[in-house]
Design an enzyme around this catalytic site. Structure first.
Site, PDB file in Angstrom:
ATOM      1  N   GLY C  40      70.913  26.377  62.333  1.00 42.30           N
ATOM      2  CA  GLY C  40      70.806  25.005  61.845  1.00 42.30           C
ATOM      3  C   GLY C  40      70.216  24.112  62.928  1.00 42.30           C
ATOM      4  O   GLY C  40      70.524  24.273  64.109  1.00 42.30           O
ATOM      5  N   LEU C  43      71.418  17.371  63.624  1.00 43.85           N
ATOM      6  CA  LEU C  43      71.883  16.756  64.869  1.00 43.85           C
ATOM      7  C   LEU C  43      72.761  17.705  65.675  1.00 43.85           C
ATOM      8  O   LEU C  43      72.584  17.857  66.881  1.00 43.85           O
ATOM      9  CB  LEU C  43      72.676  15.487  64.554  1.00 43.85           C
ATOM     10  CG  LEU C  43      71.834  14.269  64.224  1.00 43.85           C
ATOM     11  CD1 LEU C  43      72.736  13.079  63.940  1.00 43.85           C
ATOM     12  CD2 LEU C  43      70.885  13.925  65.351  1.00 43.85           C
ATOM     13  N   ALA C  44      73.720  18.354  65.020  1.00 46.87           N
ATOM     14  CA  ALA C  44      74.629  19.231  65.751  1.00 46.87           C
ATOM     15  C   ALA C  44      73.869  20.418  66.334  1.00 46.87           C
ATOM     16  O   ALA C  44      74.001  20.724  67.526  1.00 46.87           O
ATOM     17  CB  ALA C  44      75.752  19.704  64.834  1.00 46.87           C
ATOM     18  N   GLY C  45      73.060  21.067  65.507  1.00 41.46           N
ATOM     19  CA  GLY C  45      72.357  22.263  65.961  1.00 41.46           C
ATOM     20  C   GLY C  45      71.347  21.971  67.046  1.00 41.46           C
ATOM     21  O   GLY C  45      71.302  22.660  68.075  1.00 41.46           O
ATOM     22  N   SER C 284      71.475   1.822  50.587  1.00 44.05           N
ATOM     23  CA  SER C 284      72.500   1.380  51.527  1.00 44.05           C
ATOM     24  C   SER C 284      73.599   0.594  50.823  1.00 44.05           C
ATOM     25  O   SER C 284      73.356  -0.243  49.957  1.00 44.05           O
ATOM     26  CB  SER C 284      71.889   0.518  52.615  1.00 44.05           C
ATOM     27  OG  SER C 284      72.920  -0.030  53.387  1.00 44.05           O
ATOM     28  N   ARG C 330      84.593   2.586  48.859  1.00 46.81           N
ATOM     29  CA  ARG C 330      83.675   3.523  48.228  1.00 46.81           C
ATOM     30  C   ARG C 330      84.269   4.307  47.075  1.00 46.81           C
ATOM     31  O   ARG C 330      83.685   4.379  45.993  1.00 46.81           O
ATOM     32  CB  ARG C 330      83.209   4.553  49.271  1.00 46.81           C
ATOM     33  CG  ARG C 330      82.040   4.114  50.084  1.00 46.81           C
ATOM     34  CD  ARG C 330      81.571   5.247  50.975  1.00 46.81           C
ATOM     35  NE  ARG C 330      80.526   4.748  51.865  1.00 46.81           N
ATOM     36  CZ  ARG C 330      79.902   5.462  52.786  1.00 46.81           C
ATOM     37  NH1 ARG C 330      80.223   6.726  52.956  1.00 46.81           N
ATOM     38  NH2 ARG C 330      78.965   4.935  53.540  1.00 46.81           N
ATOM     39  N   GLU C 425      78.775  18.747  60.340  1.00 45.81           N
ATOM     40  CA  GLU C 425      79.331  18.687  58.981  1.00 45.81           C
ATOM     41  C   GLU C 425      79.873  20.044  58.524  1.00 45.81           C
ATOM     42  O   GLU C 425      80.741  20.116  57.661  1.00 45.81           O
ATOM     43  CB  GLU C 425      78.253  18.191  57.998  1.00 45.81           C
ATOM     44  CG  GLU C 425      78.808  17.835  56.630  1.00 45.81           C
ATOM     45  CD  GLU C 425      77.732  17.346  55.649  1.00 45.81           C
ATOM     46  OE1 GLU C 425      76.589  17.115  56.078  1.00 45.81           O
ATOM     47  OE2 GLU C 425      78.050  17.183  54.461  1.00 45.81           O
TER      48      GLU C 425
END
Lengths: 248, 191, 637
Positions: C40, C43-45, C284, C330, C425
């Protein structure tokens, strides 16, 4: 509405391709262009034929994965819009639509409308970064950046790396893509330190990858789904001259 | 030297040499002996020789790099589109390589025509001159403004202005030269 | 089995430092001996691969996209939270921690969330150093905006493209490592299997999406950074390719899947326009600041919105929740929209939409002010719907957006399988039952830049490098299994397309395992999903071969996994007999419609163990203890 499609079909990189005709029937104007192709593909699959292969992912105009030259324009006729956000209400019943892959020597066709854009990654690898280590950096507010400069950097940084500039360029040049990254980083104080080296190695890599030279046609700007301005190419040229004469 | 291999380096060479020659094209019109309103340019022997050398070198470099870049550009786009729409570029910009070749041929013809005994009828010469000037016009139509972009002297505000000014200059130059050519043709025919 | 999150002891603010002291290190020379697989490139990967590469490990990074710059983190609009307290409005690490924990309805680990808040500040510093063009004020300082679920302005942003800019920052760091030779990228590769040797994760099996080849890669540790599973609903705000496959195949190899029923539904998305719909686009949430939500009072009212007089409009949020009106949280806003549409009062094609009307705001503030605030959103709305929201009300509808659940990990982000780390995630760790806006980006980068480099070296220090290679029997077996499953899919040659099955699954999930869930509905879902799965395996049609680029085959593999995963999700939702955060069981609600938690019986993480297809998964519990905050009723009134 019903449409006549001519789509580039090519089995693999080393095989010849050709335009083939398909009919798209009962297309709703609410559909996106890719949803229209989805529907055509569903029909092809049911007939036991191979669906049209095309790149796409986020379908909200930001990932830069979708490509396609639609009726002679990368990402189609609507200005500042990616293929995935182009909707069928921009076409009329009975229209003939030509769909081709992005074409350039540096973008070999993998299959149908899918191309290999890894050359753009390699331009970034050459120097499209600030060599900051993870950790050990100063506080984010330690270096102040004039709002105007931050905005200019952001204007350039909006590039989604789709390659439409290359597809549109009569010379197959990746100058707008390269210029966007060079400018984004050269405007910021953090990026200035490596600016001279960056512009040289990135433009050199661009040629090595088989992209052409910029001819100031500005087709790239017209095709760019994010409206990246050609002033950034002027900025790249300026950065290059500064690098050559050793100016800071 | 790396400058002469780089994509931007070579473009700068092409742009600067091109603009030197464009400058000459302007002066050549202003000081043309066939111009009914010639402006007398200072005639200093040394400067004249120097400018000839500069022009010759400009011509050579412009042509050499121009050809090299054109060959590369063609190689970078091996396959054309079945359907292609022109968005912002124009005929002149798209055909720089051809207008360049024709202009070069025209310059050689022009130099020979003046340095060799005159040959050919008025019609033929006028046709060649009109054709040559058209090629030059097309080349300048894109070239003059392009110079500013290439040397990095452009911004969002100046781009449209520079483009209009460049194209305008090309039109004025073309009009001026064609006027002289037609004038001398008419004079010759009437004589 | 009772699970242990292995959180460090000591006071909250010392926990991470203590753990860092305990963690073993690998010397710089030895690091070169270790190979790490990162799957992946969001962002994390990207941040993990870049950072581990910079530290000197050999990193092999995989992604299904054509470039690591395209992970779906790129689509995040709003911003990224950090406890910098630059605006001097009373923010602190503790406050960010508390808001995040409370936002998650007290279903996350204290220690994890506190660490996340601590490193949030480093993230902003790091991103600025990389050249991320965050918004600034006229003096040149970083600007902040406020976001849902917080009373302070702590969100950093780069126009409406914060995710894009952060990802491009991480991507550029990754590209730098590729150039220096520490990271090798493998784009257009999809992970199909996790390979476990002697109990430890030692590699993966991938399919080359261009050539169709199925190959193995061996390593000393594996990091999964493969995102969330909201596409189990078919229509979601995720990218078309977002899938559960990597995480689910790891689950089938023994990794525990935690809280799969915790999914977030975002209230303001552009509604479905027809059967052809392939994805949903988020608008948004800030729009609710000035827009008024309404539907016609009468069922099936097909008049244009302008023709419906004021008296025949139902501003249902203002009516039902006079205190909060259009700004209800939400989940409540989402459920209320579904309710009025289910009553038959929805608007637009298909009847699943409600109006978000700016007429009053334009009257009050003028069109220019509205244009300044939301111009880009109105433009995007027009591009997609062809309607001018200045002239007629927008139509919005909720859409699945984010998965709080994911593979179970301990405090070190290591799953129950040694050597398998899960980031972003894809893990379950930090958001509890509901994620606050601008926190997903924070977690992805925290995991990748600042947590995994420490915790993975502890594992590496205990592991001999390069002990297995792809010649090992487990790798050969994995390749055989994967080849067989691809072959099986291709051999079905039925009548229905993959999309048709995905759409049908999505409808089941949306109706019974969506915004509001009931025991009956969940049982119904559990009774029909296996049938659909069986039908898929008998009647799906996948043209072409496995030996070249075949997008239908890719989709089929993902949908097959969703069909199995959906059951796990419904199972978890049925078992969690309480409402909390995004998980709303109609049997458990406050009089005002808020989720009613049951802390006595459900204050734990539910981690599921795979026991075989068509077999009930095994439940493991990790009790959650709150030593520093007292779980309160989540109220924003």
């Amino acid at each position: 509405m019903n449409l006549n499609l001519f789509v580039w079909r090519q089995k693999r990189t080393d095989e010849k391709g050709a335009m083939e005709r398909y009919e798209a029937k009962d297309i709703s104007p609410e559909m996106s262009f890719l949803e229209m192709l989805d529907m055509v593909n569903e029909g092809l699959i049911k007939k036991g034929m191979e669906p049209i292969a095309f790149d796409h992912d986020c379908r909200e105009g930001i990932c830069g994965m979708c490509s396609q030259v639609i009726n002679g324009i990368p990402h189609g006729p609507k200005e500042k819009t990616t293929t995935c956000q182009l909707h069928m209400r921009n076409f009329r019943d009975g229209d003939t639509i030509y769909i081709e892959p992005f074409r350039a020597k540096a973008f070999p066709v993998i299959k149908d409308l899918i191309i290999d854009r890894s050359a753009l990654d390699r331009i970034i690898q050459a120097g499209g970064y600030i060599s900051a280590h993870t950790g050990g950096v100063p506080d984010a507010n330690a270096v102040l950046i004039p709002k105007e400069d931050a905005e200019t950097a952001m204007d350039a940084a909006e590039c989604i790396g789709c390659g439409a500039c290359v597809a549109a360029c009569p010379n197959g040049s990746a100058m707008l893509f390269t210029a966007a990254k060079v400018s984004h980083l050269a405007v910021l104080p953090q990026g200035k330190i490596e600016a001279a080296r960056r512009v040289c190695v990135m433009t050199e890599e661009m040629l090595n990858e088989g992209f052409g030279n910029c001819g100031n046609h500005y087709e790239c700007r017209a095709a760019c789904p994010k409206g990246i301005e050609v002033k950034f190419i002027a900025k790249l040229n300026r950065e290059y001259i500064k690098a050559q004469i050793g100016m800071k | 030297m790396r400058f002469f291999r780089d994509t931007v380096g070579r473009k700068i060479v092409i742009a600067v040499t091109g603009q030197i020659m464009a400058g000459f094209v302007i002066l050549h019109l202003i000081g043309n002996p066939l111009n009914p309103y010639p402006v007398k340019l200072p005639d200093i022997g040394f400067l004249k020789q120097l400018s000839r050398v500069i022009l010759l070198l400009s011509f050579i470099f412009h042509a050499l790099f121009g050809v090299q870049v054109a060959v590369e550009n063609r190689a970078a786009k091996p396959q054309t589109y079945v359907v292609k729409k022109r968005l912002r570029t124009n005929f002149a910009a798209e055909n720089m390589r051809w207008s360049g070749v024709l202009t070069a041929a025209f310059i050689i013809y022009h130099l020979l025509w003046f340095s060799l005994p005159k040959a050919g009828s008025g019609y033929a010469v006028t046709a060649v001159y009109s054709g040559g000037l058209t090629a030059l016009f097309l080349h300048l139509y894109h070239g003059i403004a392009s110079f500013f972009q290439t040397i990095g002297c452009n911004s969002e505000r100046t781009i449209p202005v520079v483009e209009r000014a460049g194209k305008g200059t090309a039109v004025i130059l073309f009009a001026g030269y064609i006027f002289i050519v037609l004038l001398s043709f008419i004079q010759e025919t009437l004589r | 089995m009772i699970l242990d999150g292995k959180c460090p002891s000591g006071p909250l603010h010392e926990k991470w430092d203590r753990r860092k002291q305990e963690l073993r290190l690998v010397g710089p020379v030895n690091k070169r001996q270790y190979k790490i697989i990162v799957v992946g490139a969001g962002l994390a990967g990207a941040s993990a691969a870049a950072t581990l590469g910079e530290l000197g490990c050999n990193v092999e990074a995989f992604c299904y996209q054509d470039s690591p710059r395209r992970g779906h983190s790129i689509a995040a609009q709003g911003g990224i939270n950090a406890a910098k307290n630059y605006p001097n409005d009373g923010d602190s690490i503790f406050r960010l921690f508390y808001d995040t924990l409370k936002g998650g309805d007290f279903r996350a680990r204290e220690a994890n969330v506190y660490r996340l808040s601590m490193v949030s500040n480093n993230i902003i510093d790091q991103c600025v150093a990389q050249g991320v063009p965050f918004a600034r004020d006229y003096a040149g300082y970083l600007d902040n905006r406020s976001f849902g679920g917080a009373q302070v302005s702590r969100t950093f942003y780069a126009r409406g493209q914060t995710g894009q800019q952060l990802l491009l920052g991480a991507y550029s760091a990754l590209m730098r490592q590729v150039r220096s030779g520490t990271v090798t990228i493998h784009p257009r590769m999809e992970m199909l299997d996790l390979v476990i040797v002697d109990g430890d994760a030692k590699g993966i099996t991938v399919r080359d999406l261009v050539s169709g080849d199925i190959k193995c890669h061996a390593a000393d540790a594996v990091c999964l950074c493969t995102g969330g599973y909201a596409n189990v609903f078919h229509l979601s705000t995720n990218a078309m390719g977002s899938n559960v496959t990597a995480a689910f195949r790891a689950y089938k190899k023994g990794a525990l899947f935690a809280n799969p029923c915790f999914t977030q539904i975002h209230p303001t998305c552009i509604p479905v326009s027809g059967e052809h719909q392939s994805k949903l686009t988020l608008m948004s949430e800030s729009l609710r600041n000035d827009g008024r939500v309404w539907v016609p009072k009468n069922k099936g009212d097909k008049r244009l919105p302008s023709e419906i007089p004021e008296a025949e409009r139902d501003y249902y949020l203002e009516r039902k929740y006079p205190g909060f009106g259009n700004l209800t949280p939400r989940d409540i806003a989402s459920r209320a929209a579904k309710d009025v549409c289910d009553e038959g009062r929805g608007v637009g094609p298909g009847g699943y939409g409600v109006y978000l009307d700016f007429e009053d705001a334009i009257g009050r503030l003028g069109e220019n002010t509205i244009r300044e605030r939301y111009g880009n959103l109105f433009e995007m709305y027009e591009r997609i719907t062809g309607e001018d929201a200045y002239k007629r009300p927008m139509r919005i509808y909720p859409a699945p957006h984010y998965a709080m659940g994911g593979l179970w990990v301990d405090y070190n982000l290591q799953s129950n399988i040694p050597g398998l780390f899960v980031l972003g995630e894809a893990n379950f760790s930090d958001h509890g039952a509901n994620r606050l806006g601008a926190s997903a980006l924070m977690q992805g980068l925290a995991d990748g830049y600042f947590i995994i480099p420490y915790t993975i070296s502890d594992y590496l220090a205990r592991t001999k490098p390069g002990v297995v290679n792809t010649g090992h029997a487990e790798f050969r077996r994995s390749i055989e299994d994967m080849n067989a499953s691809v072959k099986k899919l291709l051999s079905i040659n039925g009548r229905r397309t993959v999309n048709e099955f995905h759409r049908e699954l999505g409808r089941i999930m949306w109706d019974y395992v969506g915004m509001s869930r009931s025991e009956d509905g969940l049982k119904k879902a559990l009774s029909i999903i296996p049938g659909l799965r069986a039908e898929f395996m008998e009647d799906v049609k996948i043209p072409g071969s496995g030996m070249d680029l075949n997008q239908e085959l890719e989709k089929a593999g993902r949908v097959a996994d969703f069909l199995e995963f959906a059951e796990l999700m419904a199972q978890d939702a049925l078992h969690r007999n309480e409402s909390c955060g995004g998980h709303f069981r109609v049997e458990h609600q406050m009089p005002d419609g808020e989720a009613k938690r049951d802390d006595e019986n459900f204050r734990y993480v539910a981690a599921w163990e795979f026991k075989g297809i068509n077999k009930e998964p095994g439940l493991h519990k990790e009790p959650l203890s709150f030593e520093n905050v007292k779980p309160a009723v989540r109220s924003y009134k």
